[in-house]
Design an enzyme around this catalytic site. Structure first.
Site, PDB file in Angstrom:
ATOM      1  N   ASP A  71       0.832  -1.206   0.000  1.00  0.00           N
ATOM      2  CA  ASP A  71       0.000   0.000   0.000  1.00  0.00           C
ATOM      3  C   ASP A  71       0.868   1.259   0.000  1.00  0.00           C
ATOM      4  O   ASP A  71       2.069   1.201   0.253  1.00  0.00           O
ATOM      5  CB  ASP A  71      -0.988   0.008   1.179  1.00  0.00           C
ATOM      6  CG  ASP A  71      -0.348  -0.371   2.517  1.00  0.00           C
ATOM      7  OD1 ASP A  71       0.897  -0.393   2.611  1.00  0.00           O
ATOM      8  OD2 ASP A  71      -1.095  -0.646   3.459  1.00  0.00           O
ATOM      9  N   ASN A 130      -8.713  -0.842  12.957  1.00  0.00           N
ATOM     10  CA  ASN A 130     -10.113  -0.922  12.524  1.00  0.00           C
ATOM     11  C   ASN A 130     -10.387  -2.169  11.689  1.00  0.00           C
ATOM     12  O   ASN A 130     -11.420  -2.262  11.038  1.00  0.00           O
ATOM     13  CB  ASN A 130     -10.485   0.338  11.724  1.00  0.00           C
ATOM     14  CG  ASN A 130      -9.679   0.471  10.432  1.00  0.00           C
ATOM     15  OD1 ASN A 130      -8.757  -0.320  10.172  1.00  0.00           O
ATOM     16  ND2 ASN A 130     -10.019   1.456   9.615  1.00  0.00           N
ATOM     17  N   HIS A 132      -8.577  -3.221   9.097  1.00  0.00           N
ATOM     18  CA  HIS A 132      -8.130  -3.153   7.705  1.00  0.00           C
ATOM     19  C   HIS A 132      -6.940  -4.069   7.432  1.00  0.00           C
ATOM     20  O   HIS A 132      -6.182  -4.424   8.337  1.00  0.00           O
ATOM     21  CB  HIS A 132      -7.860  -1.709   7.262  1.00  0.00           C
ATOM     22  CG  HIS A 132      -6.631  -1.062   7.801  1.00  0.00           C
ATOM     23  ND1 HIS A 132      -6.537   0.304   7.979  1.00  0.00           N
ATOM     24  CD2 HIS A 132      -5.430  -1.538   8.215  1.00  0.00           C
ATOM     25  CE1 HIS A 132      -5.343   0.602   8.447  1.00  0.00           C
ATOM     26  NE2 HIS A 132      -4.644  -0.496   8.595  1.00  0.00           N
ATOM     27  N   GLU A 137      -9.958  -0.593   3.717  1.00  0.00           N
ATOM     28  CA  GLU A 137     -10.672  -0.063   4.871  1.00  0.00           C
ATOM     29  C   GLU A 137     -12.062  -0.691   4.969  1.00  0.00           C
ATOM     30  O   GLU A 137     -12.653  -1.057   3.953  1.00  0.00           O
ATOM     31  CB  GLU A 137     -10.838   1.456   4.701  1.00  0.00           C
ATOM     32  CG  GLU A 137      -9.513   2.221   4.650  1.00  0.00           C
ATOM     33  CD  GLU A 137      -8.937   2.495   6.021  1.00  0.00           C
ATOM     34  OE1 GLU A 137      -8.954   1.592   6.872  1.00  0.00           O
ATOM     35  OE2 GLU A 137      -8.468   3.613   6.243  1.00  0.00           O
TER      36      GLU A 137
HETATM   37  C1  F6R Z   1       0.970  -1.025   6.318  1.00  0.00           C
HETATM   38  C2  F6R Z   1      -0.336  -1.695   6.307  1.00  0.00           C
HETATM   39  C3  F6R Z   1      -1.300  -1.548   7.422  1.00  0.00           C
HETATM   40  C4  F6R Z   1      -0.747  -1.970   8.780  1.00  0.00           C
HETATM   41  C5  F6R Z   1      -1.790  -1.860   9.879  1.00  0.00           C
HETATM   42  C6  F6R Z   1      -1.203  -2.168  11.245  1.00  0.00           C
HETATM   43  O1  F6R Z   1       1.659  -1.312   5.111  1.00  0.00           O
HETATM   44  O2  F6R Z   1      -0.613  -2.359   5.368  1.00  0.00           O
HETATM   45  O3  F6R Z   1      -2.447  -2.313   7.120  1.00  0.00           O
HETATM   46  O4  F6R Z   1      -0.287  -3.289   8.689  1.00  0.00           O
HETATM   47  O5  F6R Z   1      -2.341  -0.575   9.888  1.00  0.00           O
HETATM   48  O6  F6R Z   1      -0.211  -1.221  11.534  1.00  0.00           O
HETATM   49  P1  F6R Z   1       0.719  -1.341  12.816  1.00  0.00           P
HETATM   50  O7  F6R Z   1       1.536  -2.576  12.627  1.00  0.00           O
HETATM   51  O8  F6R Z   1       1.548  -0.111  12.826  1.00  0.00           O
HETATM   52  O9  F6R Z   1      -0.185  -1.471  14.006  1.00  0.00           O
END
Ligand code: F6R
Length: 230
Positions: A71, A130, A132, A137
């Site tokens: 992403d 959330n 995702h 999302e």
């Molecule tokens: C980042 C991504 C996001 C994170 C998610 C958890 O490339 O794809 O989906 O994996 O937001 O983020 P952390 O690990 O910082 O809690």
């Protein structure tokens, strides 16, 4: 009806990193040409550091594997400190010595690149607060394609914390369809703030409101620390 999944529980984030590095090491030893979808975010960073340590020690070789971007924010320059591509390059591609990468520029380019790879062997994923996956999302159904979209207020907040400044309101993400088609999926979850959403993802109903709940359709390994589960 898709069954419940029980995570492998590790005492803390450090043990989680060891277990995740063991899993990924085994995958690349079995298939040196592994194609890997690579999450950024905080959770997998100790795992990537441990993999880098093993590469440095000569225990494992990623030089023939391919790293695929999961992403990115929209509308940022290459040298922007918030670039997720740069985060992935600094934390994974360079320290692990990968020479092959697929960057996520547009849905068409990305889809063609994944087809050329013959699909993804492994998706390394974090769990959004959330629910995702990547920037899929809520609500994201299982066939949600690679696309641009507006980030939710929850993700704007959690992503702001990475940089201490606001992130762009728009993003591009590998689709749910791409993630769910990976031959193996590895979900890493750390911290008490993820406990509710992890239980929803693994034990609740499959629902677009918790995109990670669809991972139970895949060959899924979940590694969590105690704070995130018990
Ligand atoms: C980042 C991504 C996001 C994170 C998610 C958890 O490339 O794809 O989906 O994996 O937001 O983020 P952390 O690990 O910082 O809690």
């Amino acid at each position: 009806m898709v069954g419940e999944v029980t995570p492998t529980i590790q005492a803390d984030a450090e043990q989680l990193a060891q277990a995740a590095a063991d899993f990924i090491t085994a995958q690349v030893r079995a298939n040196p040409h592994l194609s890997i979808l690579v999450a950024t975010g905080n959770t997998p960073m100790p795992t990537y550091a441990e993999l880098a340590r093993r590469v440095e020690a000569g225990d494992v070789d990623f030089s023939r594997a391919t790293a695929v971007q999961l992403d990115e924010y929209l509308g940022i320059e290459d040298d922007d400190p918030r670039s997720l591509w740069n985060w992935m390059r600094r934390s994974f591609v360079e320290p692990l010595g990968l020479t092959r990468t697929v960057r996520l520029h547009s849905p068409g380019q990305f889809g063609a690149a994944i087809r050329d790879l013959g699909g993804l062997d492994l998706a390394i994923l974090g769990l959004g607060p959330n629910g995702h996956l990547g920037f899929n999302e809520p609500p994201s159904p299982p066939d949600a394609p690679t696309r641009t979209l507006a980030l939710t207020p929850a993700s704007l907040e959690s992503n702001r914390a990475y940089w201490g400044v606001a992130v762009p309101a728009g993003a591009i993400t590998a689709g749910m369809d791409v993630i769910l088609a990976a031959r193996q999926t590895l979900l890493l979850v750390s911290g008490a703030h993820k406990r509710g959403v992890l239980h929803a993802a693994l034990r609740g109903p499959e629902t677009p409101e918790v995109p990670a709940s669809f991972l139970r359709r895949t060959a899924l390994t979940v590694i969590a620390d105690e704070a995130a589960w018990t």
